[in-house]
Design a protein around this motif. Structure first.
Motif, PDB file in Angstrom:
ATOM      1  N   THR A  82       3.113  28.040 -18.015  1.00  0.00           N
ATOM      2  CA  THR A  82       2.615  27.822 -19.373  1.00  0.00           C
ATOM      3  C   THR A  82       3.523  28.317 -20.497  1.00  0.00           C
ATOM      4  O   THR A  82       3.228  28.071 -21.667  1.00  0.00           O
ATOM      5  CB  THR A  82       1.241  28.491 -19.540  1.00  0.00           C
ATOM      6  OG1 THR A  82       1.385  29.902 -19.278  1.00  0.00           O
ATOM      7  CG2 THR A  82       0.220  27.895 -18.580  1.00  0.00           C
ATOM      8  N   ALA A  83       4.596  29.021 -20.173  1.00  0.00           N
ATOM      9  CA  ALA A  83       5.477  29.547 -21.224  1.00  0.00           C
ATOM     10  C   ALA A  83       6.857  29.855 -20.638  1.00  0.00           C
ATOM     11  O   ALA A  83       7.017  29.966 -19.429  1.00  0.00           O
ATOM     12  CB  ALA A  83       4.886  30.803 -21.845  1.00  0.00           C
ATOM     13  N   TYR A  84       7.820  30.000 -21.530  1.00  0.00           N
ATOM     14  CA  TYR A  84       9.171  30.364 -21.101  1.00  0.00           C
ATOM     15  C   TYR A  84       9.892  31.064 -22.239  1.00  0.00           C
ATOM     16  O   TYR A  84       9.540  30.923 -23.404  1.00  0.00           O
ATOM     17  CB  TYR A  84       9.980  29.139 -20.651  1.00  0.00           C
ATOM     18  CG  TYR A  84      10.204  28.129 -21.751  1.00  0.00           C
ATOM     19  CD1 TYR A  84      11.354  28.163 -22.528  1.00  0.00           C
ATOM     20  CD2 TYR A  84       9.246  27.166 -22.046  1.00  0.00           C
ATOM     21  CE1 TYR A  84      11.551  27.254 -23.558  1.00  0.00           C
ATOM     22  CE2 TYR A  84       9.438  26.254 -23.062  1.00  0.00           C
ATOM     23  CZ  TYR A  84      10.591  26.303 -23.818  1.00  0.00           C
ATOM     24  OH  TYR A  84      10.776  25.410 -24.839  1.00  0.00           O
ATOM     25  N   CYS A  85      10.882  31.854 -21.862  1.00  0.00           N
ATOM     26  CA  CYS A  85      11.774  32.472 -22.836  1.00  0.00           C
ATOM     27  C   CYS A  85      13.190  32.275 -22.307  1.00  0.00           C
ATOM     28  O   CYS A  85      13.481  32.570 -21.145  1.00  0.00           O
ATOM     29  CB  CYS A  85      11.457  33.948 -23.034  1.00  0.00           C
ATOM     30  SG  CYS A  85      12.239  34.616 -24.533  1.00  0.00           S
ATOM     31  N   VAL A  86      14.057  31.741 -23.149  1.00  0.00           N
ATOM     32  CA  VAL A  86      15.418  31.391 -22.747  1.00  0.00           C
ATOM     33  C   VAL A  86      16.386  31.817 -23.836  1.00  0.00           C
ATOM     34  O   VAL A  86      16.007  31.881 -25.011  1.00  0.00           O
ATOM     35  CB  VAL A  86      15.511  29.872 -22.453  1.00  0.00           C
ATOM     36  CG1 VAL A  86      15.205  29.055 -23.695  1.00  0.00           C
ATOM     37  CG2 VAL A  86      16.842  29.482 -21.863  1.00  0.00           C
ATOM     38  N   GLU A  87      17.609  32.147 -23.428  1.00  0.00           N
ATOM     39  CA  GLU A  87      18.636  32.551 -24.383  1.00  0.00           C
ATOM     40  C   GLU A  87      19.843  31.642 -24.249  1.00  0.00           C
ATOM     41  O   GLU A  87      20.194  31.224 -23.141  1.00  0.00           O
ATOM     42  CB  GLU A  87      19.048  34.003 -24.145  1.00  0.00           C
ATOM     43  CG  GLU A  87      17.903  34.970 -24.384  1.00  0.00           C
ATOM     44  CD  GLU A  87      18.219  36.398 -24.020  1.00  0.00           C
ATOM     45  OE1 GLU A  87      17.411  37.264 -24.417  1.00  0.00           O
ATOM     46  OE2 GLU A  87      19.234  36.661 -23.347  1.00  0.00           O
ATOM     47  N   ALA A  88      20.456  31.335 -25.374  1.00  0.00           N
ATOM     48  CA  ALA A  88      21.699  30.555 -25.396  1.00  0.00           C
ATOM     49  C   ALA A  88      22.777  31.428 -26.019  1.00  0.00           C
ATOM     50  O   ALA A  88      22.569  32.021 -27.081  1.00  0.00           O
ATOM     51  CB  ALA A  88      21.528  29.273 -26.204  1.00  0.00           C
ATOM     52  N   THR A  89      23.911  31.507 -25.337  1.00  0.00           N
ATOM     53  CA  THR A  89      25.025  32.330 -25.822  1.00  0.00           C
ATOM     54  C   THR A  89      26.247  31.459 -26.037  1.00  0.00           C
ATOM     55  O   THR A  89      26.626  30.680 -25.151  1.00  0.00           O
ATOM     56  CB  THR A  89      25.351  33.451 -24.814  1.00  0.00           C
ATOM     57  OG1 THR A  89      24.169  34.235 -24.613  1.00  0.00           O
ATOM     58  CG2 THR A  89      26.476  34.336 -25.331  1.00  0.00           C
ATOM     59  N   ILE A  90      26.828  31.576 -27.217  1.00  0.00           N
ATOM     60  CA  ILE A  90      28.087  30.923 -27.556  1.00  0.00           C
ATOM     61  C   ILE A  90      29.007  32.018 -28.067  1.00  0.00           C
ATOM     62  O   ILE A  90      28.647  32.757 -28.983  1.00  0.00           O
ATOM     63  CB  ILE A  90      27.902  29.833 -28.632  1.00  0.00           C
ATOM     64  CG1 ILE A  90      26.951  28.753 -28.135  1.00  0.00           C
ATOM     65  CG2 ILE A  90      29.245  29.245 -29.033  1.00  0.00           C
ATOM     66  CD1 ILE A  90      26.644  27.679 -29.156  1.00  0.00           C
ATOM     67  N   ARG A  91      30.186  32.103 -27.448  1.00  0.00           N
ATOM     68  CA  ARG A  91      31.098  33.209 -27.730  1.00  0.00           C
ATOM     69  C   ARG A  91      30.331  34.513 -27.508  1.00  0.00           C
ATOM     70  O   ARG A  91      29.834  34.734 -26.422  1.00  0.00           O
ATOM     71  CB  ARG A  91      31.721  33.085 -29.110  1.00  0.00           C
ATOM     72  CG  ARG A  91      32.657  31.854 -29.218  1.00  0.00           C
ATOM     73  CD  ARG A  91      33.350  31.733 -30.543  1.00  0.00           C
ATOM     74  NE  ARG A  91      32.707  30.982 -31.596  1.00  0.00           N
ATOM     75  CZ  ARG A  91      32.417  29.677 -31.579  1.00  0.00           C
ATOM     76  NH1 ARG A  91      32.664  28.976 -30.525  1.00  0.00           N
ATOM     77  NH2 ARG A  91      31.878  29.093 -32.607  1.00  0.00           N
ATOM     78  N   ALA A 100       6.075  31.014 -26.152  1.00  0.00           N
ATOM     79  CA  ALA A 100       4.809  31.676 -26.452  1.00  0.00           C
ATOM     80  C   ALA A 100       4.772  32.218 -27.891  1.00  0.00           C
ATOM     81  O   ALA A 100       3.718  32.297 -28.495  1.00  0.00           O
ATOM     82  CB  ALA A 100       4.546  32.810 -25.455  1.00  0.00           C
ATOM     83  N   ALA A 101       5.952  32.578 -28.405  1.00  0.00           N
ATOM     84  CA  ALA A 101       6.032  33.094 -29.776  1.00  0.00           C
ATOM     85  C   ALA A 101       6.184  31.960 -30.788  1.00  0.00           C
ATOM     86  O   ALA A 101       6.193  32.208 -31.992  1.00  0.00           O
ATOM     87  CB  ALA A 101       7.206  34.065 -29.899  1.00  0.00           C
TER      88      ALA A 101
END
Length: 111
Positions: A82-91, A100-101
């Motif tokens: 029902t929810a996810y948290c993901v991060e994207a990193t560039i440099r 959820a937020a």
């Protein structure tokens, strides 16, 4: 004496130009990472609609049209049905997205 003063003045200008360029690069990386996360969120919604749950499988998200750019590292921190948290990193810039937020987290916040 005048030569020394000009050299000091010039070095200050160079330092300020480098600081401004660094800030512009950071802002560009933040914008690009945010765009990647929004595209991922769209693919996650499509996956949810078809499979009934979110996923941390980039191949499954590719089927929904999401392929991260070559200079982007995508890290799934947590994923549930029902929810996810993901991060994207560039440099050296990382942006987080928490479903959820309600979306992208404020600058500096991580999953």
């Amino acid at each position: 004496m005048v030569t020394v003063a000009l050299a000091v003045l010039a070095s200050g200008c160079v330092a300020e130009a480098e600081r401004m360029a660094s800030g512009a690069i950071d802002r560009a990386a933040t914008t690009a990472a945010t765009a990647e996360l929004r595209a991922l969120a769209t693919a996650e919604q499509q996956h949810l609609a078809s499979a009934g749950a979110y996923t941390d499988d980039l191949a499954a998200l590719a089927a929904s049209g999401f392929r991260p750019a070559d200079d982007v590292t995508v890290t799934f921190v947590r994923v549930s049905a029902t929810a996810y948290c993901v991060e994207a990193t560039i440099r050296e810039t990382t942006v987080a997205y928490d479903s959820a937020a309600g979306g992208t987290l404020p600058d500096g916040e991580r999953c």
